[in-house]
Motif scaffolding. Structure first.
Motif, PDB file in Angstrom:
ATOM      1  N   THR A 245     -15.503  63.811 -28.495  1.00  0.00           N
ATOM      2  CA  THR A 245     -14.003  64.390 -29.453  1.00  0.00           C
ATOM      3  C   THR A 245     -13.157  63.833 -29.315  1.00  0.00           C
ATOM      4  N   LEU A 246     -12.378  64.704 -28.224  1.00  0.00           N
ATOM      5  CA  LEU A 246     -11.820  64.692 -27.261  1.00  0.00           C
ATOM      6  C   LEU A 246     -10.793  63.645 -27.010  1.00  0.00           C
ATOM      7  N   PHE A 247     -11.612  62.498 -26.576  1.00  0.00           N
ATOM      8  CA  PHE A 247     -11.311  61.032 -25.819  1.00  0.00           C
ATOM      9  C   PHE A 247     -11.389  59.750 -27.699  1.00  0.00           C
ATOM     10  N   SER A 248     -12.549  60.411 -28.166  1.00  0.00           N
ATOM     11  CA  SER A 248     -12.649  59.133 -29.059  1.00  0.00           C
ATOM     12  C   SER A 248     -11.553  59.779 -30.511  1.00  0.00           C
ATOM     13  N   ALA A 249     -11.104  61.047 -30.399  1.00  0.00           N
ATOM     14  CA  ALA A 249     -10.358  60.748 -31.676  1.00  0.00           C
ATOM     15  C   ALA A 249      -8.702  62.297 -31.722  1.00  0.00           C
ATOM     16  N   PRO A 250      -8.385  61.861 -30.190  1.00  0.00           N
ATOM     17  CA  PRO A 250      -7.217  62.972 -29.526  1.00  0.00           C
ATOM     18  C   PRO A 250      -6.177  63.365 -30.763  1.00  0.00           C
ATOM     19  N   ARG A 251      -6.050  65.176 -31.172  1.00  0.00           N
ATOM     20  CA  ARG A 251      -5.283  64.849 -32.282  1.00  0.00           C
ATOM     21  C   ARG A 251      -3.857  65.145 -31.358  1.00  0.00           C
ATOM     22  N   HIS A 252      -3.943  66.073 -30.374  1.00  0.00           N
ATOM     23  CA  HIS A 252      -1.946  66.611 -30.347  1.00  0.00           C
ATOM     24  C   HIS A 252      -1.411  65.152 -29.893  1.00  0.00           C
ATOM     25  N   PRO A 253      -0.100  64.767 -29.933  1.00  0.00           N
ATOM     26  CA  PRO A 253       0.794  64.094 -28.959  1.00  0.00           C
ATOM     27  C   PRO A 253       0.722  64.186 -27.289  1.00  0.00           C
ATOM     28  N   TYR A 254       0.426  65.213 -26.890  1.00  0.00           N
ATOM     29  CA  TYR A 254       0.441  65.008 -25.234  1.00  0.00           C
ATOM     30  C   TYR A 254      -0.624  65.096 -24.954  1.00  0.00           C
ATOM     31  N   THR A 255      -1.970  64.869 -25.545  1.00  0.00           N
ATOM     32  CA  THR A 255      -3.565  64.529 -25.303  1.00  0.00           C
ATOM     33  C   THR A 255      -3.220  62.562 -25.315  1.00  0.00           C
ATOM     34  N   ARG A 256      -2.775  62.461 -26.713  1.00  0.00           N
ATOM     35  CA  ARG A 256      -2.888  61.019 -26.430  1.00  0.00           C
ATOM     36  C   ARG A 256      -1.658  60.405 -25.567  1.00  0.00           C
ATOM     37  N   SER A 257      -0.660  60.816 -25.052  1.00  0.00           N
ATOM     38  CA  SER A 257       0.147  60.503 -24.123  1.00  0.00           C
ATOM     39  C   SER A 257      -0.678  60.766 -23.043  1.00  0.00           C
ATOM     40  N   LEU A 258      -2.194  61.326 -22.143  1.00  0.00           N
ATOM     41  CA  LEU A 258      -2.302  61.279 -21.348  1.00  0.00           C
ATOM     42  C   LEU A 258      -3.517  60.282 -21.023  1.00  0.00           C
ATOM     43  N   LEU A 259      -3.936  59.719 -22.588  1.00  0.00           N
ATOM     44  CA  LEU A 259      -4.735  58.985 -22.408  1.00  0.00           C
ATOM     45  C   LEU A 259      -4.695  57.739 -22.696  1.00  0.00           C
ATOM     46  N   ALA A 260      -3.616  57.678 -22.438  1.00  0.00           N
ATOM     47  CA  ALA A 260      -2.740  56.203 -22.939  1.00  0.00           C
ATOM     48  C   ALA A 260      -1.644  55.973 -21.447  1.00  0.00           C
ATOM     49  N   ALA A 261      -1.887  57.020 -20.261  1.00  0.00           N
ATOM     50  CA  ALA A 261      -1.691  56.903 -18.946  1.00  0.00           C
ATOM     51  C   ALA A 261      -2.184  56.458 -18.174  1.00  0.00           C
ATOM     52  N   LEU A 262      -3.712  56.230 -18.074  1.00  0.00           N
ATOM     53  CA  LEU A 262      -5.119  55.805 -17.746  1.00  0.00           C
ATOM     54  C   LEU A 262      -4.775  54.243 -17.450  1.00  0.00           C
ATOM     55  N   PRO A 263      -4.604  53.789 -16.056  1.00  0.00           N
ATOM     56  CA  PRO A 263      -4.104  52.608 -15.935  1.00  0.00           C
ATOM     57  C   PRO A 263      -4.599  51.745 -16.862  1.00  0.00           C
ATOM     58  N   ASP A 264      -3.772  49.971 -16.864  1.00  0.00           N
ATOM     59  CA  ASP A 264      -4.476  49.020 -17.478  1.00  0.00           C
ATOM     60  C   ASP A 264      -5.944  48.623 -17.216  1.00  0.00           C
ATOM     61  N   ALA A 265      -6.683  48.649 -17.776  1.00  0.00           N
ATOM     62  CA  ALA A 265      -7.946  47.403 -18.150  1.00  0.00           C
ATOM     63  C   ALA A 265      -8.163  46.508 -17.199  1.00  0.00           C
ATOM     64  N   HIS A 266      -6.299  45.361 -17.308  1.00  0.00           N
ATOM     65  CA  HIS A 266      -6.819  44.080 -17.746  1.00  0.00           C
ATOM     66  C   HIS A 266      -6.072  43.846 -16.099  1.00  0.00           C
ATOM     67  N   PRO A 267      -6.437  43.030 -15.381  1.00  0.00           N
ATOM     68  CA  PRO A 267      -5.312  42.626 -14.370  1.00  0.00           C
ATOM     69  C   PRO A 267      -3.861  42.037 -14.783  1.00  0.00           C
ATOM     70  N   PRO A 268      -2.447  41.903 -13.792  1.00  0.00           N
ATOM     71  CA  PRO A 268      -1.696  40.923 -14.466  1.00  0.00           C
ATOM     72  C   PRO A 268      -1.865  39.622 -14.744  1.00  0.00           C
ATOM     73  N   ARG A 269      -0.891  38.613 -14.980  1.00  0.00           N
ATOM     74  CA  ARG A 269      -1.131  37.733 -14.866  1.00  0.00           C
ATOM     75  C   ARG A 269      -0.804  37.038 -13.547  1.00  0.00           C
ATOM     76  N   ARG A 270      -0.839  36.000 -12.678  1.00  0.00           N
ATOM     77  CA  ARG A 270      -0.226  35.325 -11.452  1.00  0.00           C
ATOM     78  C   ARG A 270       0.893  34.732 -11.876  1.00  0.00           C
ATOM     79  N   PRO A 271       1.656  35.075 -10.993  1.00  0.00           N
ATOM     80  CA  PRO A 271       2.767  33.932 -10.977  1.00  0.00           C
ATOM     81  C   PRO A 271       2.825  32.029 -10.527  1.00  0.00           C
ATOM     82  N   VAL A 272       2.727  31.723 -10.757  1.00  0.00           N
ATOM     83  CA  VAL A 272       2.873  30.225 -10.846  1.00  0.00           C
ATOM     84  C   VAL A 272       3.870  28.851 -10.039  1.00  0.00           C
ATOM     85  N   ASP A 273       3.217  28.843  -9.158  1.00  0.00           N
ATOM     86  CA  ASP A 273       3.386  27.889  -7.962  1.00  0.00           C
ATOM     87  C   ASP A 273       4.442  28.299  -7.146  1.00  0.00           C
TER      88      ASP A 273
END
Length: 544
Positions: A245-273
């Protein structure tokens, strides 16, 4: 709290206060929580939230300077706050045991493992040594340590980090407690060892029908292990819920900020040339093993063994692997901090060519940010002196007024108040010190930064801030990063290319997306399975 007498452990309205220089510090402020028999409850929060202080209050392990008050701390319905010393001693270990965060400080460094386990067993004084050794060896075998008989005579420093943590777990479980308090039990361990320790704790909890209080800031571990979660912030519990429940529907803003702080699952875009900045061909860094009276070389430790790589301007190459894989030595060899063989080219120039002055000019263009800013920043220098030191050494700015202006500007760029220049490193938080370490490197306007585990010692939200800062600096200045880490989530969020190291060699390399979605080498597959909860079908070695 509903009927605390029915819980295995119930804590009601706990307050912990310390006398500080500026007055009373309220480390824990009126928290209440409970644990049912056989249940795993996680106490989650960042450093300084009060979670470890709250846990140690249960067993009255805090120093005399702590003022602890509570409406009640009940174990099996029995009030523990008023227990006399002897009943309290019997409660510790026999009923409630604790596994501490850092085994090297929890274990006695001058005693072998056997007498420490024997002390934890607390058998009758007349028991034969042979029986004690047998029981101790059974404990080590139970926790998955190979060849337990020989390990009984080893000292803590002769064991790996995973083995030391298993010894601590064996000591804690020696008397089959009903409740185990695990305080950050995997923080200092490699990702595969973390997975093994979590699997071990889960198995032992099931076999003993044991409850567990898990204290951590590692949210992926909480999601995997805990039944319920209490989230702490600044000494208070701000949210509690079943784990899913906490991971799927966190209520407190601090909990939501902790979950949002997990590193992005998508790699960054590569610089061109982007042009090639750094090239290493067949790089080797071997250390001799010398023995005997005349210190003859009897072998070699191949820390870096025949590695080739290419790093482009504005690109991040992530180097992953467990402790001892050679990834840090690789960074040191590139920075010419370790002797090495093979070809090293920076912007087309041989790094080993030229006189001392030429090499110093190149060194300014390559800087490093270390894992622990507290040990890498001089405690005797102010922040101004730390930042201006590089400008002075390289002769970049002789005018003190202009040096100070540059120091103020770089502090502002890394998100710190320029007024902090006259303070010392110990007056800052861990995340602020890491920003200072980044500023020290950036003030020289480098083209390459070697980042050696720059976020491993930081809380999730602080880690997210540092990663965001590094991404911004890379875009603004066209920096190339050699990013060394064992945290695969961080590597995925930061790297364009990934290189996986094991025993000094590269076992797999390629674009980040390819490595994370279709790993080819069994070792890479095991790392990803441990870090990202993937299934490889393989069985991890018990010889951690």
């Amino acid at each position: 709290m509903n009927n605390p007498l029915k819980a295995l452990l119930a804590v009601e309205n706990l307050w912990v206060r310390f006398q500080g220089e500026a007055g009373i510090v309220e480390a824990v402020q009126g928290i209440s929580f409970s644990i049912a028999p056989g249940e795993t409850v996680a106490l989650v929060g960042e450093s300084g939230s009060g979670k470890s202080v709250a846990a140690m209050s249960i067993l009255r392990l805090l120093p005399p300077s702590a003022l602890v008050t509570a409406d009640g701390i009940y174990y099996r319905g029995r009030q523990t706050t008023t227990l006399a010393p002897e009943p309290l001693r019997k409660l510790r270990g026999a009923e409630v045991a604790m596994v501490f965060q850092e085994p090297m400080t929890a274990l006695n460094p001058v005693q072998p493992i056997f007498p420490q386990l024997a002390e934890a067993l607390q058998l009758d004084p007349g028991v034969e040594v042979r029986t004690l050794r047998q029981r101790a060896a059974e404990l080590l075998d139970w926790t998955g340590i190979p060849d337990p008989d020989s390990r009984l005579d080893a000292y803590p420093h002769q064991l790996s980090g995973g083995q030391r943590q298993r010894v601590l777990i064996a000591m804690a479980l020696a008397r089959r407690p009903s409740l185990l308090i695990a305080d950050e039990p995997t923080t200092a361990l490699d990702v595969t060892i973390q997975a093994q320790i979590l699997e071990l704790l889960t198995r032992l909890r099931r076999e003993l029908n044991m409850a567990m209080l898990l204290i951590t800031h590692d949210l992926p571990m909480v999601r995997k292990c805990a039944d319920r979660v209490y989230v702490m912030r600044q000494g208070r519990i701000v949210e509690t819920a079943p784990t899913q429940t906490l991971f799927s529907a966190p209520r407190h803003p601090y909990t939501r900020s902790l979950l949002a702080a997990l590193p992005d699952a998508h790699p960054p875009r590569r610089p061109v040339d982007a042009p090639v900045l750094l090239t290493a061909n067949h790089l080797r860094c071997h250390f001799p093993v010398k023995r005997g009276l005349f210190k003859r070389t009897v072998g070699w430790i191949k820390a870096v063994d025949d590695i080739s790589l290419t790093l482009r301007k504005g690109e991040t190459l992530g180097v992953v692997g467990e402790s001892g894989s050679g990834k840090t030595t690789l960074g040191e060899a590139i920075l010419q901090l370790n002797a090495s063989q093979g070809e090293l080219l920076f912007a087309g120039e041989d790094l080993r060519s030229g006189n001392r002055q030429t090499q110093r000019l190149r060194r300014r263009r390559m800087q490093v940010v270390f894992q622990d800013p507290f040990s890498s920043l001089s405690p005797r220098l102010t922040i101004a002196e730390i930042l201006e030191e590089g400008l002075t050494i390289h002769g970049l700015e002789p005018d003190p007024v202009k040096r100070r202006a540059q120091a103020q500007a770089i502090l502002a760029e890394v998100g710190l108040d320029p007024e902090a220049l006259e303070r010392y490193p110990h007056q800052f938080s861990g995340g602020q010190r890491q920003r200072i370490a980044i500023a020290r490197a950036m003030i020289l306007k480098p083209e390459l930064l070697v980042l050696d585990e720059p976020t491993s010692a930081l809380d999730l939200s602080v880690q997210a801030q540092i990663l965001k800062l590094l991404k911004k600096l890379q875009v603004d200045h066209g920096l190339a990063y050699l990013f060394v880490s064992h945290d695969l989530r961080v590597i995925r969020a930061m790297s364009h290319e990934v290189m996986v190291m094991q025993n000094g060699q590269v076992v797999e390399a390629g674009p980040t997306q390819q490595i994370f979605t279709a790993p080819r080498h069994p070792y890479t597959q095991r790392l990803l399975a441990a870090a990202l909860d993937l299934s490889t079908g393989g069985e991890e070695s018990r010889a951690s």
